[in-house]
Design a protein around this motif. Sequence first.
Motif, PDB file in Angstrom:
ATOM      1  N   GLN A   1      29.945  43.372 -53.093  1.00 30.34           N
ATOM      2  CA  GLN A   1      30.177  44.038 -54.382  1.00 30.34           C
ATOM      3  C   GLN A   1      28.916  43.994 -55.243  1.00 30.34           C
ATOM      4  OE1 GLN A   1      33.578  41.895 -55.841  1.00 30.34           O
ATOM      5  NE2 GLN A   1      35.041  43.381 -54.999  1.00 30.34           N
ATOM      6  N   ARG A   2      28.223  42.854 -55.250  1.00 26.45           N
ATOM      7  CA  ARG A   2      26.986  42.728 -56.015  1.00 26.45           C
ATOM      8  C   ARG A   2      25.924  43.696 -55.477  1.00 26.45           C
ATOM      9  NH1 ARG A   2      22.221  40.744 -55.560  1.00 26.45           N
ATOM     10  NH2 ARG A   2      22.564  39.780 -53.547  1.00 26.45           N
ATOM     11  N   ARG A   3      25.792  43.767 -54.143  1.00 26.34           N
ATOM     12  CA  ARG A   3      24.815  44.681 -53.539  1.00 26.34           C
ATOM     13  C   ARG A   3      25.136  46.141 -53.871  1.00 26.34           C
ATOM     14  NH1 ARG A   3      24.602  43.009 -47.499  1.00 26.34           N
ATOM     15  NH2 ARG A   3      25.647  41.101 -48.035  1.00 26.34           N
ATOM     16  N   ARG A   4      26.410  46.474 -53.828  1.00 25.71           N
ATOM     17  CA  ARG A   4      26.805  47.850 -54.149  1.00 25.71           C
ATOM     18  C   ARG A   4      26.523  48.179 -55.616  1.00 25.71           C
ATOM     19  NH1 ARG A   4      32.329  49.454 -50.932  1.00 25.71           N
ATOM     20  NH2 ARG A   4      31.488  49.071 -48.848  1.00 25.71           N
ATOM     21  N   LYS A   5      26.768  47.217 -56.485  1.00 27.53           N
ATOM     22  CA  LYS A   5      26.495  47.436 -57.907  1.00 27.53           C
ATOM     23  C   LYS A   5      24.998  47.663 -58.124  1.00 27.53           C
ATOM     24  CE  LYS A   5      27.406  45.372 -62.421  1.00 27.53           C
ATOM     25  NZ  LYS A   5      27.980  44.237 -63.150  1.00 27.53           N
ATOM     26  N   GLU A   6      24.175  46.841 -57.490  1.00 27.15           N
ATOM     27  CA  GLU A   6      22.720  47.004 -57.602  1.00 27.15           C
ATOM     28  C   GLU A   6      22.264  48.325 -56.986  1.00 27.15           C
ATOM     29  OE1 GLU A   6      20.412  43.658 -56.285  1.00 27.15           O
ATOM     30  OE2 GLU A   6      21.604  42.254 -57.480  1.00 27.15           O
ATOM     31  N   ALA A   7      22.859  48.687 -55.859  1.00 23.90           N
ATOM     32  CA  ALA A   7      22.513  49.959 -55.224  1.00 23.90           C
ATOM     33  C   ALA A   7      22.904  51.118 -56.142  1.00 23.90           C
ATOM     34  CB  ALA A   7      23.207  50.084 -53.879  1.00 23.90           C
ATOM     35  N   GLY A   8      24.048  50.987 -56.804  1.00 23.84           N
ATOM     36  CA  GLY A   8      24.480  52.021 -57.751  1.00 23.84           C
ATOM     37  C   GLY A   8      23.497  52.172 -58.898  1.00 23.84           C
ATOM     38  N   LYS A   9      23.001  51.029 -59.402  1.00 27.46           N
ATOM     39  CA  LYS A   9      22.003  51.074 -60.475  1.00 27.46           C
ATOM     40  C   LYS A   9      20.715  51.733 -59.980  1.00 27.46           C
ATOM     41  CE  LYS A   9      23.540  46.972 -63.006  1.00 27.46           C
ATOM     42  NZ  LYS A   9      23.209  45.592 -63.387  1.00 27.46           N
ATOM     43  N   GLU A  10      20.324  51.395 -58.753  1.00 29.92           N
ATOM     44  CA  GLU A  10      19.109  51.975 -58.188  1.00 29.92           C
ATOM     45  C   GLU A  10      19.257  53.484 -58.000  1.00 29.92           C
ATOM     46  OE1 GLU A  10      16.270  51.422 -54.266  1.00 29.92           O
ATOM     47  OE2 GLU A  10      17.550  49.764 -54.881  1.00 29.92           O
ATOM     48  N   VAL A  11      20.434  53.902 -57.539  1.00 28.33           N
ATOM     49  CA  VAL A  11      20.698  55.336 -57.375  1.00 28.33           C
ATOM     50  C   VAL A  11      20.619  56.029 -58.727  1.00 28.33           C
ATOM     51  CG1 VAL A  11      22.504  57.025 -56.840  1.00 28.33           C
ATOM     52  CG2 VAL A  11      22.029  55.166 -55.245  1.00 28.33           C
ATOM     53  N   GLN A  12      21.207  55.409 -59.743  1.00 27.48           N
ATOM     54  CA  GLN A  12      21.169  55.996 -61.084  1.00 27.48           C
ATOM     55  C   GLN A  12      19.726  56.121 -61.581  1.00 27.48           C
ATOM     56  OE1 GLN A  12      23.474  53.887 -63.983  1.00 27.48           O
ATOM     57  NE2 GLN A  12      23.101  55.369 -65.595  1.00 27.48           N
ATOM     58  N   THR A  13      18.937  55.091 -61.356  1.00 25.52           N
ATOM     59  CA  THR A  13      17.527  55.125 -61.756  1.00 25.52           C
ATOM     60  C   THR A  13      16.787  56.241 -61.020  1.00 25.52           C
ATOM     61  OG1 THR A  13      17.524  52.746 -62.197  1.00 25.52           O
ATOM     62  CG2 THR A  13      15.387  53.775 -61.812  1.00 25.52           C
ATOM     63  N   LEU A  14      17.040  56.364 -59.728  1.00 24.87           N
ATOM     64  CA  LEU A  14      16.388  57.418 -58.947  1.00 24.87           C
ATOM     65  C   LEU A  14      16.826  58.806 -59.408  1.00 24.87           C
ATOM     66  CD1 LEU A  14      16.544  55.812 -55.392  1.00 24.87           C
ATOM     67  CD2 LEU A  14      14.507  56.145 -56.808  1.00 24.87           C
ATOM     68  N   GLU A  15      18.089  58.950 -59.765  1.00 25.45           N
ATOM     69  CA  GLU A  15      18.576  60.239 -60.267  1.00 25.45           C
ATOM     70  C   GLU A  15      17.898  60.587 -61.586  1.00 25.45           C
ATOM     71  OE1 GLU A  15      22.817  59.719 -60.341  1.00 25.45           O
ATOM     72  OE2 GLU A  15      23.059  60.448 -58.282  1.00 25.45           O
ATOM     73  N   GLU A  16      17.726  59.587 -62.452  1.00 23.84           N
ATOM     74  CA  GLU A  16      17.030  59.815 -63.727  1.00 23.84           C
ATOM     75  C   GLU A  16      15.578  60.217 -63.475  1.00 23.84           C
ATOM     76  OE1 GLU A  16      17.589  56.194 -65.908  1.00 23.84           O
ATOM     77  OE2 GLU A  16      19.701  56.615 -66.313  1.00 23.84           O
ATOM     78  N   GLN A  17      14.933  59.532 -62.540  1.00 25.63           N
ATOM     79  CA  GLN A  17      13.550  59.879 -62.203  1.00 25.63           C
ATOM     80  C   GLN A  17      13.469  61.296 -61.652  1.00 25.63           C
ATOM     81  OE1 GLN A  17      12.313  56.787 -59.503  1.00 25.63           O
ATOM     82  NE2 GLN A  17      11.850  55.341 -61.139  1.00 25.63           N
ATOM     83  N   LEU A  18      14.446  61.667 -60.834  1.00 18.19           N
ATOM     84  CA  LEU A  18      14.477  63.013 -60.274  1.00 18.19           C
ATOM     85  C   LEU A  18      14.633  64.052 -61.382  1.00 18.19           C
ATOM     86  CD1 LEU A  18      14.555  64.923 -57.841  1.00 18.19           C
ATOM     87  CD2 LEU A  18      17.023  64.503 -57.700  1.00 18.19           C
ATOM     88  N   GLN A  19      15.517  63.787 -62.330  1.00 20.91           N
ATOM     89  CA  GLN A  19      15.701  64.719 -63.448  1.00 20.91           C
ATOM     90  C   GLN A  19      14.416  64.847 -64.260  1.00 20.91           C
ATOM     91  OE1 GLN A  19      18.236  66.771 -64.034  1.00 20.91           O
ATOM     92  NE2 GLN A  19      19.126  65.978 -62.152  1.00 20.91           N
ATOM     93  N   ASN A  20      13.751  63.725 -64.489  1.00 14.37           N
ATOM     94  CA  ASN A  20      12.477  63.762 -65.223  1.00 14.37           C
ATOM     95  C   ASN A  20      11.433  64.576 -64.465  1.00 14.37           C
ATOM     96  OD1 ASN A  20      13.529  62.205 -67.291  1.00 14.37           O
ATOM     97  ND2 ASN A  20      12.743  60.288 -66.470  1.00 14.37           N
ATOM     98  N   LYS A  21      11.383  64.397 -63.148  1.00 14.82           N
ATOM     99  CA  LYS A  21      10.426  65.159 -62.342  1.00 14.82           C
ATOM    100  C   LYS A  21      10.762  66.644 -62.375  1.00 14.82           C
ATOM    101  CE  LYS A  21       7.665  61.966 -60.893  1.00 14.82           C
ATOM    102  NZ  LYS A  21       6.270  61.944 -61.319  1.00 14.82           N
TER     103      LYS A  21
END
Length: 111
Positions: free
Chosen positions: A33-53
């Motif tokens: 569950q902890r790994r999935r939560k961190e992966a979810g945060k990482e995905v969100q960060t990557l999505e934000e970076q993608l939107q910025n790009k």
Amino acid sequence: MKPDAVQMEALKGNIGKKSKKKNQSEQQLLEEQRRRKEAGKEVQTLEEQLQNKKKEVESKQSELQDLHAEKQRNEKELQSLKGDLENKNREVPVLWVIVAMWTDELHLGSC
């Protein structure tokens, strides 16, 4: 029949093993569950970076279009200036003839 002490100890051991396995499973579940939560945060960060790009690319495309339009305006202005220069160059021989005629008139008039 009552279970004897050996059987009781064996049952306690089995219960202890099952309890240990349960605790290990719970720990694994919590870790997952902890790994999935961190992966979810990482995905969100990557999505934000993608939107910025994407926004950056759109901005650069707009800038490129502006530069292309400016280049076209400059090319048209250059063609116009070249035409003006060609017209002026055609006038130069005529002006030399006029200057020559004036100088001849001045020389003739002074004689």
